[in-house]
Design an enzyme around this catalytic site. Structure first.
Site, mmCIF file in Angstrom:
data_model
loop_
_atom_site.group_PDB
_atom_site.id
_atom_site.type_symbol
_atom_site.label_atom_id
_atom_site.label_comp_id
_atom_site.label_asym_id
_atom_site.label_seq_id
_atom_site.Cartn_x
_atom_site.Cartn_y
_atom_site.Cartn_z
ATOM 1 N N ARG A 85 0.902 -1.277 -0.118
ATOM 2 C CA ARG A 85 0.014 0.008 -0.044
ATOM 3 C C ARG A 85 0.849 1.126 -0.069
ATOM 4 N NH1 ARG A 85 -3.343 -0.346 5.117
ATOM 5 N NH2 ARG A 85 -1.442 -1.305 5.687
ATOM 6 N N ASN A 126 -6.039 -2.738 2.010
ATOM 7 C CA ASN A 126 -6.086 -4.051 2.270
ATOM 8 C C ASN A 126 -7.519 -4.692 2.370
ATOM 9 O OD1 ASN A 126 -3.412 -4.440 2.355
ATOM 10 N ND2 ASN A 126 -3.094 -4.263 4.477
#
Length: 93
Positions: A22, A40
């Site tokens: 990320r 996520n």
């Protein structure tokens, strides 16, 4: 001529959580001048929404297939979305 602005949603499968995916995605997207988000998913995948010039979004999609060094990407699914109202590229929790 107006730039060709698109918005794509990608779902990335493989070893993509716990490897900085990320954070690396946000840095890459920001370097490409894109807006959107990354998060996520509970099933271990990563989902991202990216909006900007088509050429730049395409570069991010290509990067998704590799990801950061510790990632092992097995699959990237991409769908075109309607344009959002994003002002930055964020990590969602």
């Amino acid at each position: 001529m107006m730039p060709n602005i698109i918005c794509l949603k990608a779902v990335i499968s493989g070893k993509v959580q716990g490897v900085g995916y990320r954070y690396s995605t946000r840095a890459k997207a920001q370097s490409l001048g894109l807006v959107g988000w990354v998060r996520n998913l509970p099933d271990g995948r990563v989902e991202a929404m990216a909006e900007g010039e088509r050429t730049q979004v395409d570069k991010l999609i290509e990067w998704f297939k590799q990801g950061p060094p510790a990632a092992e990407v097995s699959k990237v699914d991409v769908d075109e979305e309607s344009l959002g109202e994003f002002r930055a590229f964020e990590i969602l929790r």
